[in-house]
Design an enzyme around this catalytic site. Structure first.
Site, PDB file in Angstrom:
ATOM      1  NE  ARG A  26      45.032   1.691 -37.187  1.00  0.00           N
ATOM      2  CZ  ARG A  26      44.119   1.676 -38.145  1.00  0.00           C
ATOM      3  NH1 ARG A  26      44.453   1.401 -39.386  1.00  0.00           N
ATOM      4  NH2 ARG A  26      42.879   1.970 -37.891  1.00  0.00           N
ATOM      5  NE  ARG A  30      37.781   0.369 -34.597  1.00  0.00           N
ATOM      6  CZ  ARG A  30      37.403   0.229 -35.858  1.00  0.00           C
ATOM      7  NH1 ARG A  30      36.146   0.347 -36.186  1.00  0.00           N
ATOM      8  NH2 ARG A  30      38.279  -0.047 -36.794  1.00  0.00           N
ATOM      9  NE  ARG A  39      36.559   6.400 -32.044  1.00  0.00           N
ATOM     10  CZ  ARG A  39      35.357   6.776 -32.419  1.00  0.00           C
ATOM     11  NH1 ARG A  39      34.716   7.705 -31.748  1.00  0.00           N
ATOM     12  NH2 ARG A  39      34.790   6.259 -33.483  1.00  0.00           N
ATOM     13  CG  ASP A  75      43.586   8.069 -39.682  1.00  0.00           C
ATOM     14  OD1 ASP A  75      43.774   6.888 -39.334  1.00  0.00           O
ATOM     15  OD2 ASP A  75      43.039   8.379 -40.752  1.00  0.00           O
ATOM     16  CE1 TYR A 152      41.279   5.219 -46.969  1.00  0.00           C
ATOM     17  CE2 TYR A 152      43.680   5.226 -46.921  1.00  0.00           C
ATOM     18  CZ  TYR A 152      42.476   4.637 -46.590  1.00  0.00           C
ATOM     19  OH  TYR A 152      42.461   3.467 -45.890  1.00  0.00           O
TER      20      TYR A 152
HETATM   21  O1  CP3 Z   1      49.272   2.589 -34.598  1.00  0.00           O
HETATM   22  C1  CP3 Z   1      48.634   3.281 -33.794  1.00  0.00           C
HETATM   23  O2  CP3 Z   1      48.213   2.837 -32.709  1.00  0.00           O
HETATM   24  C2  CP3 Z   1      48.442   4.751 -34.105  1.00  0.00           C
HETATM   25  C3  CP3 Z   1      47.186   5.046 -34.658  1.00  0.00           C
HETATM   26  C4  CP3 Z   1      46.854   4.906 -36.125  1.00  0.00           C
HETATM   27  C5  CP3 Z   1      45.519   5.051 -36.560  1.00  0.00           C
HETATM   28  N1  CP3 Z   1      45.522   5.071 -37.906  1.00  0.00           N
HETATM   29  C6  CP3 Z   1      44.358   5.191 -35.676  1.00  0.00           C
HETATM   30  C7  CP3 Z   1      43.007   4.897 -36.196  1.00  0.00           C
HETATM   31  C8  CP3 Z   1      47.655   4.752 -37.257  1.00  0.00           C
HETATM   32  C9  CP3 Z   1      49.135   4.511 -37.360  1.00  0.00           C
HETATM   33  C10 CP3 Z   1      46.787   4.873 -38.378  1.00  0.00           C
HETATM   34  C11 CP3 Z   1      47.245   4.857 -39.785  1.00  0.00           C
HETATM   35  C12 CP3 Z   1      46.260   4.536 -40.812  1.00  0.00           C
HETATM   36  N2  CP3 Z   1      45.031   5.101 -41.010  1.00  0.00           N
HETATM   37  C13 CP3 Z   1      46.489   3.664 -41.880  1.00  0.00           C
HETATM   38  C14 CP3 Z   1      47.773   2.915 -42.106  1.00  0.00           C
HETATM   39  C15 CP3 Z   1      47.826   1.693 -41.292  1.00  0.00           C
HETATM   40  C16 CP3 Z   1      47.109   0.551 -41.919  1.00  0.00           C
HETATM   41  O3  CP3 Z   1      46.288  -0.046 -41.214  1.00  0.00           O
HETATM   42  O4  CP3 Z   1      47.392   0.242 -43.069  1.00  0.00           O
HETATM   43  C17 CP3 Z   1      45.345   3.661 -42.689  1.00  0.00           C
HETATM   44  C18 CP3 Z   1      45.118   2.833 -43.941  1.00  0.00           C
HETATM   45  C19 CP3 Z   1      44.431   4.591 -42.129  1.00  0.00           C
HETATM   46  C20 CP3 Z   1      43.102   4.989 -42.659  1.00  0.00           C
HETATM   47  C21 CP3 Z   1      42.025   4.651 -41.711  1.00  0.00           C
HETATM   48  N3  CP3 Z   1      41.792   5.325 -40.547  1.00  0.00           N
HETATM   49  C22 CP3 Z   1      41.040   3.645 -41.829  1.00  0.00           C
HETATM   50  C23 CP3 Z   1      40.958   2.668 -42.973  1.00  0.00           C
HETATM   51  C24 CP3 Z   1      40.205   3.742 -40.705  1.00  0.00           C
HETATM   52  C25 CP3 Z   1      38.938   3.008 -40.404  1.00  0.00           C
HETATM   53  C26 CP3 Z   1      39.045   1.569 -40.340  1.00  0.00           C
HETATM   54  C27 CP3 Z   1      39.812   1.124 -39.144  1.00  0.00           C
HETATM   55  O5  CP3 Z   1      40.837   0.451 -39.308  1.00  0.00           O
HETATM   56  O6  CP3 Z   1      39.374   1.391 -38.010  1.00  0.00           O
HETATM   57  C28 CP3 Z   1      40.726   4.774 -39.893  1.00  0.00           C
HETATM   58  C29 CP3 Z   1      40.239   5.213 -38.573  1.00  0.00           C
HETATM   59  C30 CP3 Z   1      41.154   4.915 -37.445  1.00  0.00           C
HETATM   60  N4  CP3 Z   1      42.460   5.300 -37.378  1.00  0.00           N
HETATM   61  C31 CP3 Z   1      40.812   4.247 -36.239  1.00  0.00           C
HETATM   62  C32 CP3 Z   1      41.971   4.236 -35.449  1.00  0.00           C
HETATM   63  C33 CP3 Z   1      42.114   3.667 -34.081  1.00  0.00           C
HETATM   64  C34 CP3 Z   1      39.440   3.717 -35.852  1.00  0.00           C
HETATM   65  C35 CP3 Z   1      38.573   4.877 -35.565  1.00  0.00           C
HETATM   66  C36 CP3 Z   1      37.548   4.554 -34.496  1.00  0.00           C
HETATM   67  O7  CP3 Z   1      37.917   4.594 -33.331  1.00  0.00           O
HETATM   68  O8  CP3 Z   1      36.400   4.305 -34.862  1.00  0.00           O
END
Ligand code: CP3
Length: 345
Positions: A26, A30, A39, A75, A152
């Site tokens: 990640r 943010r 964003r 995502d 999910y």
């Molecule tokens: O690693 C990176 O920089 C690539 C981007 C990436 C995102 N999601 C961007 C994202 C990756 C690899 C993921 C995978 C992901 N998504 C996982 C596995 C990684 C982990 O943390 O276990 C999971 C569980 C998700 C599901 C998900 N997507 C959640 C739970 C959320 C919201 C909560 C959060 O952590 O922000 C998202 C949204 C998301 N995916 C955001 C980002 C940057 C935030 C969205 C925003 O900008 O508001």
């Protein structure tokens, strides 16, 4: 197998590297003001579905941190959306699926999307990103693992106790197996599509499967993960694969049987212990506690050095966090972490 020009790829294959590579799960997100600026103008799915925005966001940690790999911004739930899930990212709540998969007819309705048709921007963004970052660093692709993707889809969003998915597992194992098998087939295609588009390495995130016992992990999660890895390897034998299973120290041996080249460990696991148990079979990735980054920069440096002392970098270690970087993390501490690894690797 031929040596790669990329540190991470060589470390994943347990080949000798001149220093320890580092990237962060990640890493685009943010915690970065530049990400928040994008964003503020575009919603999350628009960023994922617009290759120019995807590349811009994927490049932010590359430009600012000097990281050794560029993970494509996307995502875990994009394949679920393309299978027919009505996905929305609700501010403050995370992902929500408005039509959760609970019954046999829900499973039967799921599509088997061709990623190049359902999410063509993903492949386009990867090939654009590849042109930006190679030959310096490689692009990493990713998907969720079948169990976490199913969690999910069945729960309809994040969950605390996984009551809906576990209920389906225990009450109707035949339906659950059918669903996981379908998801696994879809995820293979997404991984292959990313490799064909230019990803040199891929990671599978099983973020929540640590909620299972070892016996249940082996029965309900591992076979579908093994299917993904086996089929991916047969179609893309040159591309190493990393498996992250959050909170899975209690079944480390089982994850080592997945077929992955690298196991990505969370901070609860001692790296030296993990190397002793499974280090002959897999390379290791990890595993600093992401919350440690909220400490002082000097303490972050000490923590990185301590983590590195646990494992000989010559035998396959990719430095990373134990889970994704959190919103609110001080960017200067992330920089100190990356610099420490690169200077003392
Ligand atoms: O690693 C990176 O920089 C690539 C981007 C990436 C995102 N999601 C961007 C994202 C990756 C690899 C993921 C995978 C992901 N998504 C996982 C596995 C990684 C982990 O943390 O276990 C999971 C569980 C998700 C599901 C998900 N997507 C959640 C739970 C959320 C919201 C909560 C959060 O952590 O922000 C998202 C949204 C998301 N995916 C955001 C980002 C940057 C935030 C969205 C925003 O900008 O508001």
């Amino acid at each position: 197998m031929q040596e790669s020009p990329f540190l991470i790829v060589n470390a994943a294959r347990k080949l000798q590297v001149p220093r320890r590579p580092v990237w962060l799960m990640r890493q685009a997100g943010r915690y970065m003001p530049e990400f928040r600026a994008i964003r503020a103008k575009h919603d999350f799915l628009t960023v994922c579905d617009t290759p120019e925005l995807t590349v811009e966001v994927s490049m932010q940690p590359v430009d600012q941190l000097g990281i050794d790999g560029a993970i494509i911004f996307s995502d875990l739930l994009i394949p679920a959306r393309d299978m027919g899930c009505d996905l929305e990212y609700v501010k403050g709540e995370g992902p929500v699926i408005h039509n959760p998969v609970r019954h046999a007819d829900d499973v039967a309705k799921l599509r088997n999307p061709d990623p190049s048709e359902a999410s063509p921007s993903l492949g386009k963004a990867i090939s654009m990103l590849k042109h930006e970052v190679e030959p310096k660093i490689p692009v990493l692709g990713f998907t969720g693992a079948p169990w976490t993707t199913a969690a999910y889809m069945i729960e309809g969003g994040g969950s605390r106790n996984y009551i809906e998915i576990k209920q389906m597992m225990y009450k109707d194992p035949g339906l659950f197996d059918k669903l996981l098998d379908h998801i696994a087939g879809v995820l293979v295609n997404y991984l292959v599509y990313q490799a064909e588009s230019g990803a040199r390495l891929v990671q599978i995130f099983d973020s929540w499967a640590g909620a299972l016992s070892e016996a249940d992990y082996r029965r309900y999660a591992l076979p579908a993960t093994q299917k993904v890895i086996r089929e991916f390897k047969s179609r893309q034998p040159e591309v190493p694969l990393i498996l992250y299973v959050g909170n899975s120290g209690h079944f480390l041996e089982a994850t080592a049987e997945s077929g992955a080249d690298v196991l990505s460990l969370d901070w609860r696991v001692d790296l030296a212990m993990a190397a002793a148990k499974v280090g002959d079979r897999v390379a290791l990735q990890g595993n600093l506690d992401p919350v440690r980054l909220f400490s002082t920069a000097d303490d972050v440096e000490q923590a990185a050095l301590e983590t590195m002392r646990l494992l000989d970098w010559k035998t396959g270690h990719i430095f990373n966090l134990g889970h994704g970087i959190l919103p609110g993390t001080p960017v200067e501490n992330v920089k100190r972490l990356v610099d420490t690894v690169k200077n003392h690797g």
